[in-house]
Design an enzyme around this catalytic site. Structure first.
Site, PDB file in Angstrom:
ATOM      1  N   SER A 254      -7.288   4.389   9.432  1.00  0.00           N
ATOM      2  CA  SER A 254      -8.078   4.352   8.200  1.00  0.00           C
ATOM      3  C   SER A 254      -7.424   3.417   7.180  1.00  0.00           C
ATOM      4  O   SER A 254      -8.071   2.520   6.622  1.00  0.00           O
ATOM      5  CB  SER A 254      -8.199   5.773   7.638  1.00  0.00           C
ATOM      6  OG  SER A 254      -8.787   5.744   6.358  1.00  0.00           O
TER       7      SER A 254
ATOM      8  N   HIS B  60       0.846  -1.196   0.000  1.00  0.00           N
ATOM      9  CA  HIS B  60       0.000   0.000   0.000  1.00  0.00           C
ATOM     10  C   HIS B  60       0.876   1.238   0.000  1.00  0.00           C
ATOM     11  O   HIS B  60       1.784   1.366   0.823  1.00  0.00           O
ATOM     12  CB  HIS B  60      -0.907   0.025   1.223  1.00  0.00           C
ATOM     13  CG  HIS B  60      -1.737   1.268   1.284  1.00  0.00           C
ATOM     14  ND1 HIS B  60      -2.888   1.421   0.555  1.00  0.00           N
ATOM     15  CD2 HIS B  60      -1.551   2.438   1.942  1.00  0.00           C
ATOM     16  CE1 HIS B  60      -3.393   2.622   0.773  1.00  0.00           C
ATOM     17  NE2 HIS B  60      -2.601   3.262   1.612  1.00  0.00           N
TER      18      HIS B  60
ATOM     19  N   LYS C 223      -8.588  -1.014   6.296  1.00  0.00           N
ATOM     20  CA  LYS C 223      -8.884  -1.554   4.969  1.00  0.00           C
ATOM     21  C   LYS C 223      -7.888  -2.640   4.579  1.00  0.00           C
ATOM     22  O   LYS C 223      -8.261  -3.678   4.042  1.00  0.00           O
ATOM     23  CB  LYS C 223      -8.853  -0.422   3.929  1.00  0.00           C
ATOM     24  CG  LYS C 223     -10.066   0.487   4.019  1.00  0.00           C
ATOM     25  CD  LYS C 223      -9.985   1.652   3.051  1.00  0.00           C
ATOM     26  CE  LYS C 223      -8.912   2.625   3.474  1.00  0.00           C
ATOM     27  NZ  LYS C 223      -9.063   3.970   2.884  1.00  0.00           N
TER      28      LYS C 223
ATOM     29  N   ASP D 259     -14.937   2.970   8.113  1.00  0.00           N
ATOM     30  CA  ASP D 259     -13.866   3.875   7.675  1.00  0.00           C
ATOM     31  C   ASP D 259     -14.354   4.786   6.572  1.00  0.00           C
ATOM     32  O   ASP D 259     -14.066   5.981   6.561  1.00  0.00           O
ATOM     33  CB  ASP D 259     -12.660   3.083   7.172  1.00  0.00           C
ATOM     34  CG  ASP D 259     -11.679   4.004   6.468  1.00  0.00           C
ATOM     35  OD1 ASP D 259     -11.089   4.844   7.159  1.00  0.00           O
ATOM     36  OD2 ASP D 259     -11.538   3.914   5.236  1.00  0.00           O
TER      37      ASP D 259
ATOM     38  N   ARG E  23     -14.508  13.212   8.029  1.00  0.00           N
ATOM     39  CA  ARG E  23     -13.223  13.895   8.282  1.00  0.00           C
ATOM     40  C   ARG E  23     -12.893  14.839   7.134  1.00  0.00           C
ATOM     41  O   ARG E  23     -12.380  15.943   7.351  1.00  0.00           O
ATOM     42  CB  ARG E  23     -12.098  12.865   8.430  1.00  0.00           C
ATOM     43  CG  ARG E  23     -12.117  12.130   9.763  1.00  0.00           C
ATOM     44  CD  ARG E  23     -11.192  10.915   9.738  1.00  0.00           C
ATOM     45  NE  ARG E  23      -9.821  11.277   9.422  1.00  0.00           N
ATOM     46  CZ  ARG E  23      -8.929  10.465   8.861  1.00  0.00           C
ATOM     47  NH1 ARG E  23      -9.269   9.218   8.551  1.00  0.00           N
ATOM     48  NH2 ARG E  23      -7.718  10.876   8.619  1.00  0.00           N
TER      49      ARG E  23
END
Lengths: 441, 441
Positions: A183, A82, A187, A161, A168
């Site tokens: 967050s 990621h 995921k 999320d 947010r």
């Protein structure tokens, strides 16, 4: 339990219990707690922070709010990568077939781009016919058969999320390290891989503006992952200037193809190989970085990686002619050459502004409803440290909507600083964070 | 202008401009800015505060969000008094007829009680037939004719404050001095009086728990008022124990009648006279405190004040028999005597807990929909410093709903601390704040 008392507790800087965190996450997800109370709580978290235990607890609660992928039907150790988001970052498209070509399974779930950072799904969809809405069975089958599959992240992953992030985003509470970490990790953890490699970027084009912020975020995410029994590691990498030369969906696919064919090198190749090597080790397919990098480099040199990419595109219904002849990929009708008005050296290429220039001509989404234009974007002809002659091309802008050009050109000029001083580009990989701690290179 | 940028600005501790403050107040009042963004902004204000200019600007914006009363048809200088809320505080019902009987016009707009503090409107409505929904014309006519009128505050006064307060109430952002000050002052300034006397209370039964907080709040409110061209002054008064002996609507009216008849003295009379004297001076009907207090005391001694009260009740449609024979006022069916289990001296009577005991038996509203029971409440037989024998009555509870009694008795026992040490009650009036600054007595 009352949300009012939870707000006061965090307002006063006290630690929330696991059950208080679950209560507000579930209550908000199920529409039982109104958004105006959650936004007040998020602002308290912005000011007073969350400690590690609270951050893990929040991650778990958000992860458990939706579907948790079970990838146990896939043979081998599944590693996921990621990136915290960058400009001209096509590493996923390069390292996925590269790893698969070396026998390392890649079961990749990806998101779409938002704002000035691109998303892998958008980029791959610029290939005609390429399908990312695979069923669970197709996904597993493709990984077992080809060692590679790419799917869009489903809405069923971590809905808490999704809802909290949307709040947010409009209440100025995005920019808080524990909220960012939980967050991302909620995921990633729900996506079901065995190991997670994080590419935490810092610099003008990244969310984290300084190295220190990036190391801090990486440490929290790595700790969350390992705390939750998932082998997690992070590299801290430079996103001051765009990673590759191309910014824009099909343009980035073209550049990835050139890298996979061994026709292009630089920072993009270098980071792709480094990340892939880490993933190969995490997947227990290599013993050390040196041997991993050797195998990966060989795979590019022998065209095995490129062939795997063609196979991967074919397996997901994409038109492989576009890979074999990249000029068939969509491209903007018009081209504009941005030329230097002076002679000198490139001192800075602000990645965020380059990303915004691409966004202006339609390569990205200004909001969730925007449609992207796959063929537009820009190609940089220079990198930080390069010499530039007067009138030499700095960048080409590919576009379809002429009314957008002036703003994009202005952004490119604003992004690129040229002076007499010769400056070197910053180091690409600054360090790593693992369960053993922080290591700076 | 975007609310998002305003949130970030205040989150970073920067000063908001007048137009930014107007923008968010008006946008929220007109439903153009959602509550979740305003609650985030309010939490930023909670953490980073507002300076004096911002506080005045917020007050103005909320004041201007609704109707601004024009009381120019009333002869004389109109003074208003506002208490920040206490327990057993019947001063308005005493000082209004007292001032009117001395020729000082009283045009009083009042609110209802919420939580453990009572409201003048609720108390007066325990008198059969007493009408508080006067039209503007009736209100002005009554003041010109009788020198006194009391009306419920209309919903048209400062609707922005109403909406913002309701949001603060559920997002833990009530407790911030600039927000409290601007909320009170926006309503007081819109209510149209020429001069404003504030009774800022501190102690266990008050919103401000310490003297210093009360002086701080008073200073801000006095500065707002004078800044906006309204002669404004504050007294800082003690609300550690209940002001009068009675807590509950009709019970407090009874006590007010006794004070007006000269049959009861103590802190309630003393504070009423002090506040009335200040108002008389602000109305330019007296030169100094001494002469004002002399006239007010005489008015009680000669029953002029009491007669004015009867006339006032009559003028607003109330049953004056209930004033002449207060035993006709509603009273709870049952009475319970709370007796001391030990001998000693009263060291503390927690006003908040006494207020809560009255709330439990039905004297107040737990939420805006609750109906109050006019006859219930309690009468304290002791004050701080008093000697108590074993088994002597500390308080009587009047109630209708037997299921509530146990909780109320428990609260009364919790509120009253008795020990061997003889302690004196705290000073009643701690100081004053005017445009010349803070003066401590």
């Amino acid at each position: 339990m009352r949300i009012y008392d939870i707000i006061i507790k965090k307002r006063e800087g006290d630690e929330l219990t696991d059950s208080e965190i679950e209560y507000f996450v579930n209550g908000f997800t199920n529409d039982q707690i109104p958004d105006y109370q959650i936004s007040a709580l998020l602002m308290c978290i912005y000011f007073n922070g969350l400690n590690m235990r609270e951050t893990v607890s929040l991650t778990k609660a958000m992860m458990n709010s939706g579907e948790i992928m079970d990838l146990s039907a896939i043979k081998g150790i599944i590693t996921d990568k990621h990136s915290t988001g960058g400009v001209g970052d096509t590493t996923t498209i390069i390292l996925a077939p590269l790893l698969a070509s070396c026998g390392v399974p890649v079961a990749k779930m990806s998101g779409r781009g938002l704002g000035h950072t691109g998303g892998t799904i958008d980029k791959m969809e610029s290939i005609e016919g390429f399908k990312t809405n695979l069923s669970k069975d197709e996904f597993v089958e493709n990984v077992n058969k080809y060692k590679i599959a790419l799917a869009g992240q489903t809405g069923k992953i971590a809905p808490a999320d999704k809802k909290i992030y949307a709040l947010r985003d409009v209440t100025a509470t995005v920019d808080q390290v524990s909220l960012i970490a939980s967050s991302i990790m909620s995921k990633k953890l729900a996506a079901g891989s065995d190991a997670i490699l994080l590419d935490v970027k810092f610099g003008s084009g990244a969310f984290m503006k300084t190295q220190e912020e990036a190391f801090e975020l990486a440490k929290i995410m790595v700790d969350i992952g390992n705390d939750m029994g998932r082998h997690t590691k992070a590299l801290i990498t430079n996103m001051d200037e765009p990673l590759g030369s191309s910014v824009g969906n099909a343009l980035e696919v073209r550049e990835a193809i050139r890298v996979l064919r061994g026709e292009s090198g630089g920072a993009l190749l270098s980071l792709s190989i480094h990340l892939a090597a880490e993933m190969m080790i995490m997947a227990k397919e290599a013993e050390d970085t040196k041997s991993a990098m050797k195998r990966l480099t060989e795979s590019i040199d022998t065209r095995k990686a490129y062939d795997k990419f063609v196979e991967f595109v074919f397996a997901q219904g994409g038109n492989t002619d576009m890979i074999k002849n990249p000029e068939l990929l969509p491209v903007g009708k018009y081209k504009y050459e941005v030329r230097s008005s002076i002679e000198g050296h490139v001192n800075k290429i602000d990645a965020s502004m380059i990303g915004q220039a691409a966004l202006i001509v339609g390569a990205g989404r200004e909001n969730k409803e925007s449609k992207i234009d796959p063929g537009v974007g820009l190609i940089l002809h220079k990198r930080v440290g390069d010499h530039v002659d007067k009138d030499e091309i700095l960048a080409e802008i590919y576009f379809n909507d002429k009314s957008r050009l002036d703003d994009a050109v202005k952004k490119v000029f604003d992004a690129i600083k040229i002076s007499n001083a010769k400056i070197s580009a910053g180091k690409l990989i600054l360090g790593q964070v693992s369960k053993d701690g922080i290591e700076r290179f």
